[in-house]
Design an enzyme around this catalytic site. Structure first.
Site, PDB file in Angstrom:
ATOM      1  N   GLY A 259       9.795  -4.187  -8.438  1.00 22.31           N
ATOM      2  CA  GLY A 259      10.645  -2.800  -8.937  1.00 22.31           C
ATOM      3  C   GLY A 259      12.166  -3.208  -8.605  1.00 22.31           C
ATOM      4  O   GLY A 259      12.426  -4.004  -7.720  1.00 22.31           O
ATOM      5  N   GLN A 260      13.073  -2.650  -9.691  1.00 20.55           N
ATOM      6  CA  GLN A 260      14.390  -2.937  -9.554  1.00 20.55           C
ATOM      7  C   GLN A 260      14.824  -2.190  -8.087  1.00 20.55           C
ATOM      8  O   GLN A 260      16.067  -2.521  -7.696  1.00 20.55           O
ATOM      9  CB  GLN A 260      15.239  -2.161 -10.755  1.00 20.55           C
ATOM     10  CG  GLN A 260      16.476  -2.185 -10.542  1.00 20.55           C
ATOM     11  CD  GLN A 260      17.170  -1.432 -11.643  1.00 20.55           C
ATOM     12  OE1 GLN A 260      16.696  -1.316 -12.617  1.00 20.55           O
ATOM     13  NE2 GLN A 260      18.429  -1.013 -11.379  1.00 20.55           N
ATOM     14  N   LYS A 261      14.165  -1.120  -7.629  1.00 23.86           N
ATOM     15  CA  LYS A 261      14.686  -0.548  -6.421  1.00 23.86           C
ATOM     16  C   LYS A 261      15.023  -1.653  -5.535  1.00 23.86           C
ATOM     17  O   LYS A 261      15.891  -1.529  -4.421  1.00 23.86           O
ATOM     18  CB  LYS A 261      13.748   0.601  -5.814  1.00 23.86           C
ATOM     19  CG  LYS A 261      14.134   1.148  -4.592  1.00 23.86           C
ATOM     20  CD  LYS A 261      12.933   2.352  -3.850  1.00 23.86           C
ATOM     21  CE  LYS A 261      11.916   1.521  -3.246  1.00 23.86           C
ATOM     22  NZ  LYS A 261      12.188   0.869  -2.238  1.00 23.86           N
TER      23      LYS A 261
ATOM     24  N   HIS B  27       2.411   4.795  -4.841  1.00 22.29           N
ATOM     25  CA  HIS B  27       3.113   6.019  -5.537  1.00 22.29           C
ATOM     26  C   HIS B  27       3.281   5.577  -6.889  1.00 22.29           C
ATOM     27  O   HIS B  27       2.824   4.626  -7.485  1.00 22.29           O
ATOM     28  CB  HIS B  27       4.508   6.226  -4.785  1.00 22.29           C
ATOM     29  CG  HIS B  27       5.390   5.276  -4.457  1.00 22.29           C
ATOM     30  ND1 HIS B  27       6.025   4.684  -5.537  1.00 22.29           N
ATOM     31  CD2 HIS B  27       5.755   4.695  -3.675  1.00 22.29           C
ATOM     32  CE1 HIS B  27       6.846   4.094  -4.998  1.00 22.29           C
ATOM     33  NE2 HIS B  27       6.683   3.821  -3.774  1.00 22.29           N
TER      34      HIS B  27
ATOM     35  N   HIS C 136       4.768   2.028  -7.820  1.00 19.27           N
ATOM     36  CA  HIS C 136       3.774   1.083  -7.741  1.00 19.27           C
ATOM     37  C   HIS C 136       3.036   1.012  -9.048  1.00 19.27           C
ATOM     38  O   HIS C 136       2.730   0.004  -9.832  1.00 19.27           O
ATOM     39  CB  HIS C 136       2.941   1.203  -6.637  1.00 19.27           C
ATOM     40  CG  HIS C 136       3.665   0.896  -5.497  1.00 19.27           C
ATOM     41  ND1 HIS C 136       3.779   1.955  -4.357  1.00 19.27           N
ATOM     42  CD2 HIS C 136       4.000  -0.159  -4.881  1.00 19.27           C
ATOM     43  CE1 HIS C 136       4.295   1.488  -3.377  1.00 19.27           C
ATOM     44  NE2 HIS C 136       4.641   0.279  -3.513  1.00 19.27           N
TER      45      HIS C 136
ATOM     46  N   GLY D 194       0.830  -1.123   0.031  1.00 21.41           N
ATOM     47  CA  GLY D 194       0.015   0.048  -0.208  1.00 21.41           C
ATOM     48  C   GLY D 194       0.826   1.170   0.040  1.00 21.41           C
ATOM     49  O   GLY D 194       2.058   1.268  -0.459  1.00 21.41           O
TER      50      GLY D 194
END
Length: 348
Positions: A189-191, A56, A59, A53
């Site tokens: 995500g790559q983060k 942003h 996402h 949740g």
């Protein structure tokens, strides 16, 4: 098709929560599985984006990718207790469900062929802690009961050094979610590169069919266009002054990547990043902001093993993960860049 659409609309949470959202929300595993069975029978592909949740644009970029590649898209929202250590921010982690549903409801993808209707998110899975952990759950690993999943040898490096129980919690909850959602494709995500690569190994090692190893997709990190700051739900914790300095982490990794590409050793590249962060630390101190570097490191993307200090870029462009974590005030941020050939790691 009519029966499938009727089922999509049949389950929702209270009107006070979703009054401005049009997406069916499933709060029980039983109801979701009825919906999923309809998708199987209709031979529909299902994309899946797991989240905690506080959505942003990072996402949403994953959801958009799923919409473009699947007939149906499911988003889960679940703040997972088992990936938070007792001293971490489980109680204060941002929870913005009404706004999350509004953001998801606004997404739309138009397939190239005009006869095809626009695709929007198909369902949100919003389970309870009790459903996800039938034996209960404690943040203290020594007090936990029930079944948990570990990927041995791959969760102790990088982020695992600082958060030793984190990947056990991640592997456990994602295994549960994959068993429930049964996605054709899943998007990360790559983060959170170590998390995504660890989960790709998990589904391969355990021979998952939904998703398969090849259908777990890692999507490039979404960033603030103005300063490169990686988008994160925890960015909300940053004060204005901290937010001004936070992009230094990515800038430091970029500096290290440039000298690595020019032939510098791993030790020299890491030192370049630490120098940049050190300058930011000095600047922040003038405004009373404490910046603490947790780590800057270079690791092999297959084994997560740390590169030797004297190692330089290989002539074949073999990929290397350059990652870092730092505290800006009370907010811990992470980031990474992949040096060399990204093929097979991050989707285009």
């Amino acid at each position: 098709m009519t029966r499938f659409l009727m089922l999509r609309r049949s389950v929702s949470i209270s009107a006070s929560v979703h009054s401005s959202a049009s997406i069916p929300v499933f709060t029980t595993i039983k109801d979701y599985r009825l919906w999923r069975n309809e998708a199987f029978e209709s031979k529909k592909s299902v994309g899946f984006v797991p989240t905690m949740g506080a959505l942003h644009d990072g996402h949403l970029s994953l959801v958009k990718r799923s919409l473009s590649e699947n007939d149906l898209t499911v988003v889960s929202i679940f703040v997972n207790p088992s990936q938070f250590a007792p001293h971490e921010d489980l109680a204060t982690y941002p929870r913005t469900l009404p706004q999350d549903l509004i953001l998801l409801s606004a997404l739309e993808y138009q397939p190239a062929n005009p006869p095809n209707a626009p695709r929007t998110p198909s369902a949100v899975f919003l389970p309870s802690v009790k459903d996800m952990y039938p034996s209960g759950i404690s943040q203290d690993v020594s007090q936990q009961k029930g079944t948990f999943v570990e990927v041995k040898g791959y969760g102790e490096q990088m982020e695992g050094l600082s958060r030793p129980t984190f990947f056990r919690g991640v592997a456990t909850i994602v295994t549960k979610l994959f068993n429930i959602i049964q996605p054709t494709n899943a998007y990360f995500g790559q983060k959170d590169i170590q998390q995504a690569l660890l989960l790709r190994r998990l589904v391969g090692d355990l021979h998952f069919s939904h998703p398969t190893h090849d259908n777990l997709h890692i999507i490039p990190t979404a960033r603030n266009a103005a300063n490169g700051l990686a988008l994160s739900s925890r960015n909300i914790y940053l004060t204005p002054c901290e937010r001004r300095l936070a992009p230094t982490l990515y800038a430091a990794l970029q500096d290290a990547g440039q000298v690595w590409a020019a032939g510098a050793s791993k030790q020299e590249a890491v030192r370049r990043a630490l120098d940049r962060l050190g300058a930011a630390k000095d600047e922040g101190a003038k405004d009373g902001i404490e910046i603490r570097v947790d780590y800057v490191e270079m690791n092999d993307p297959d084994t997560f093993e740390v590169l030797g200090d004297g190692q330089v870029q290989r002539s074949d462009g073999a990929p290397v993960i350059l990652s870092g974590a730092a505290w800006f005030g009370r907010t811990r941020l992470i980031d990474n860049v992949i040096l060399g050939n990204l093929e097979g790691i991050v989707a285009k």
